[in-house]
Design a protein around this motif. Structure first.
Motif, mmCIF file in Angstrom:
data_model
loop_
_atom_site.group_PDB
_atom_site.id
_atom_site.type_symbol
_atom_site.label_atom_id
_atom_site.label_comp_id
_atom_site.label_asym_id
_atom_site.label_seq_id
_atom_site.Cartn_x
_atom_site.Cartn_y
_atom_site.Cartn_z
ATOM 1 N N ARG A 19 -17.313 34.565 -34.803
ATOM 2 C CA ARG A 19 -18.839 34.862 -34.554
ATOM 3 C C ARG A 19 -19.445 35.255 -36.139
ATOM 4 O O ARG A 19 -20.483 34.216 -36.641
ATOM 5 N N PHE A 22 -19.265 31.709 -38.284
ATOM 6 C CA PHE A 22 -20.277 30.714 -37.714
ATOM 7 C C PHE A 22 -21.680 31.054 -38.445
ATOM 8 O O PHE A 22 -22.419 30.252 -38.673
ATOM 9 N N ASN A 23 -21.990 32.561 -38.168
ATOM 10 C CA ASN A 23 -23.425 32.819 -38.620
ATOM 11 C C ASN A 23 -23.402 32.676 -40.235
ATOM 12 O O ASN A 23 -24.438 32.341 -40.699
ATOM 13 N N ARG A 68 -17.761 23.894 -39.497
ATOM 14 C CA ARG A 68 -18.758 24.912 -38.588
ATOM 15 C C ARG A 68 -18.534 24.474 -37.410
ATOM 16 O O ARG A 68 -18.427 25.380 -36.422
ATOM 17 N N GLU A 69 -18.627 23.081 -37.067
ATOM 18 C CA GLU A 69 -18.521 22.618 -35.833
ATOM 19 C C GLU A 69 -17.084 22.875 -34.953
ATOM 20 O O GLU A 69 -17.198 23.224 -33.665
ATOM 21 N N LYS A 72 -17.204 26.425 -33.949
ATOM 22 C CA LYS A 72 -17.925 26.709 -32.966
ATOM 23 C C LYS A 72 -17.167 26.175 -31.635
ATOM 24 O O LYS A 72 -17.241 27.151 -30.706
ATOM 25 N N ARG A 73 -16.425 25.358 -31.835
ATOM 26 C CA ARG A 73 -15.662 24.700 -30.481
ATOM 27 C C ARG A 73 -14.902 26.000 -30.250
ATOM 28 O O ARG A 73 -14.392 26.261 -29.031
ATOM 29 N N LEU A 75 -14.799 28.932 -30.817
ATOM 30 C CA LEU A 75 -15.171 30.148 -30.443
ATOM 31 C C LEU A 75 -15.764 30.041 -29.020
ATOM 32 O O LEU A 75 -15.690 30.977 -28.273
ATOM 33 N N ASP A 76 -16.389 28.852 -28.768
ATOM 34 C CA ASP A 76 -16.929 28.639 -27.388
ATOM 35 C C ASP A 76 -15.638 28.833 -26.251
ATOM 36 O O ASP A 76 -16.037 29.315 -25.204
#
Length: 626
Positions: A19, A22-23, A68-69, A72-73, A75-76
């Motif tokens: 998190r 990503f930010n 970053r993508e 995000k994957r 993290l999801d």
């Protein structure tokens, strides 16, 4: 039984890290870590502020968006798993998060400028042409971070002791067995699976990285990049006897003997260095400036030379076409069309005129904020040793010259714009003083404001293959390797066949370019520019202009932002980045004001379209368009 919030604490910690990462990535692209292309951006927004769109976009560091993508994957996936009330009874989720966290830590700690993230270098010689879209990517060696302007390659490896020990056990199994098992009944030996020398996956990774570095020396010095292997979870000094083996330390020593820089463990956040931002990059044009078609149009435009409007309202009113001009446009409709088709065409024509009028008004406002010729003169005066800009020359390609004259001398240019265009390229028997007087006649600028006449023309559409960027610019500055990358990319693009332009290519915008959109008014007389097969957003004449400037080591001046963005995308795809630059010589203690100049490869200004025939006070419509 543990609740979902109490279970899997290591996964909760990884989720929190992802998190945060990503930010943080959202603003990292505009930081001073990236190796930025040497583009001098003199364009302005209507608020009068300079633009930073070539240097501050999300993917300023090539590969940052892909990283970053991936974050995000993962993290999801972690969020979904940990939010499931039943996760406490399930085994821990397998995730790539430790590797992603380690790569991000290397990005933060790497010496700038960072050239690229996650680049795959070919492990064999590659064809010089750009691969076709959809073609299979060649195999290669992955480097997680290319830093220090390309001088330092960093690869993260998250192998644990237990995994390496498993490799050792497999190797040991090949060495066990009796002599009888290694021979047949007649005493003849059989092939053995036992390795002849000590080897494992980490050693093979080190060798492949060194070989890739040997194949990809740093331009223009030819030095080889250093290879750093970050082993985040391998511990040769572990106190756990079940995970201890002297061959782990042997592996690390062999890597160092090869020339690999081995770093153990995760990065310490307390050691994160803060890059110095005291020295600002100072880009300068070269004394010889290469002009593309959009600039040739801007140099003859009514907007560039006519008196400035007194207010924004006056700028808008200046480029509202007169009723006579609107009537002439309607007469150009094909009479064989049905009344319904003619009415729809007339509506589209009116909408097009309104859009074009707004674009011209915006350009007039930009001229009010900062005059084009004033911008050129001030920038060039800073690098010229003469107040009269002695030594400054302007060049262009034969194709750009020919298309400029066709566009301006057709039905589009007004009488003054036609006179200026002809003056920029005078015939051999025309005296220079006569051509200069013709160009500056009626301009708000004084005569000989800049040495624009004559514009010199290259003797071929593309430079010879043996013409490469020199090590120094004509101002004495060391040229960025970006010139070489730009020239190579342009040659690769032009190696493909050209294709006819079409409206669907999306490479025409009256505000951005000020050129191609105007040819719609004279399609019967001017063939639309061919586009490149490798990238339909690039016209052939634009790539030719870029190539000439890069090969000569000169600044290419353009008002075509869309083409600059397109060529940058191709360079990133083909080269993995923009090369590097040295902000200061080694050991220099210079301050911001003492920053050395650097030759700009591309110089971007706002467009100035042909506008004389669109003026509301223009009374010679019929004469001008016949």
């Amino acid at each position: 039984m543990a609740t979902s919030k109490e279970a899997h604490p290591e996964l909760h910690a990884l989720r929190d890290q992802l998190r945060e990462i990503f930010n943080a990535m959202a603003t990292f692209g505009s930081a001073a870590f990236a190796a930025k292309p040497p583009i001098l951006d003199s364009s302005i927004n209507l608020g009068g502020d300079p633009n930073e769109e070539f240097h501050a976009h999300e993917d300023a560091i090539h590969g940052l968006r892909a990283l970053r993508e991936s974050v995000k994957r993962d993290l999801d996936v972690l969020e979904k798993f940990l939010n499931d009330p039943k996760c406490a009874s399930r085994p821990p989720l397998s995730t790539n998060a430790p590797y992603l966290v380690s790569v991000w830590n290397e990005v933060l700690h790497a010496p700038p400028p960072i050239v690229t993230i996650w680049r795959t270098f070919p492990d064999a010689p590659q064809p010089s042409s750009i691969p076709r879209r959809g073609s299979r990517k060649p195999s290669g060696v992955k480097v997680d971070v290319v830093a220090d302007g390309g001088k330092r390659w960093i690869r993260v490896n998250t192998t644990k002791n237990s995994r390496l020990l498993a490799e050792f056990r497999e190797l040991d199994s090949y060495l066990t067995g009796s002599e009888d098992e290694l021979s047949d009944g007649d005493g003849a030996s059989r092939p053995s699976l036992a390795p002849k020398e000590f080897d494992n996956s980490i050693l093979r990774m080190g060798r492949s990285l060194l070989e890739a570095a040997r194949r990809n020396p740093i331009a223009p010095s030819g030095d080889l990049p250093s290879v750093v292997l970050r082993l985040t979870r391998l511990d040769p000094n572990t106190s756990n006897p079940k995970e201890s083996d002297p061959r782990i330390a042997q592996t690390i020593q062999l890597l160092r003997d090869m020339g690999v820089i081995v770093e153990l463990g995760e990065r310490d956040p307390r050691q994160l260095h803060q890059p110095s931002r005291g020295v600002q990059r100072r880009l300068e044009p070269t004394l010889r400036v290469n002009l593309d078609l959009s600039i040739l149009i801007a140099l003859v435009s009514d907007i560039t030379h006519s008196p400035l409007p007194e207010s924004p309202a006056a700028a808008e009113a200046r480029y509202v076409p007169s009723p006579q001009y609107r009537e002439w446009k309607r007469k150009r409709l094909v009479t064989s069309r049905s009344p319904i088709e003619e009415a729809e065409e007339a509506r589209l024509q009116d909408n097009g005129l309104s859009e074009h009028s707004r674009a011209l008004a915006n350009q007039a406002l930009q001229e009010m904020a900062r005059g084009l010729l004033h911008e050129l003169r001030d920038r060039l005066a800073a690098v010229s040793s003469s107040p009269t800009l002695e030594g400054v020359e302007f060049w262009t390609t034969p194709e750009a010259r020919d298309r400029c004259l066709k566009i301006v001398l057709s039905k589009i240019g007004g009488p003054n714009e036609k006179r200026r265009a002809a003056a920029l390229f005078p015939s051999p028997n025309t005296p220079l003083s006569e051509a200069e007087a013709a160009y500056w006649a009626g301009s708000r600028h004084p005569a000989s404001f800049m040495p624009l006449v004559p514009i010199r023309v290259f003797d071929a559409t593309i430079p010879p293959h043996d013409l490469n960027p020199p090590p120094l610019s004509n101002s004495g500055h060391v040229l960025s390797p970006f010139f070489t990358l730009l020239a190579r990319t342009c040659r690769n693009i032009l190696a493909h066949d050209a294709v006819p332009s079409s409206a669907s290519n999306g490479n025409s915008d009256p505000v951005r370019d000020g050129v191609d959109a105007q040819t719609k008014d004279a399609e019967d007389d001017i063939e639309r520019a061919a586009v490149t097969k490798a990238n339909p957003r690039l016209t052939v004449h634009t790539v030719q202009s870029m190539l000439w400037g890069a090969a000569c080591g000169w600044t290419t001046l353009t008002a075509n932002k869309s083409s600059v963005k397109a060529i940058l995308r191709d360079i990133r795809a083909a080269e993995g980045g923009y090369g590097w630059f040295e902000e200061l010589p080694s050991g220099s203690e210079a301050t911001t004001s003492e920053a050395p100049g650097e030759a700009a490869a591309i110089w971007v200004v706002d467009p100035r379209s042909l506008a004389e025939g669109m003026r509301s006070d223009y009374e010679e419509q019929e004469t001008a368009v016949q």
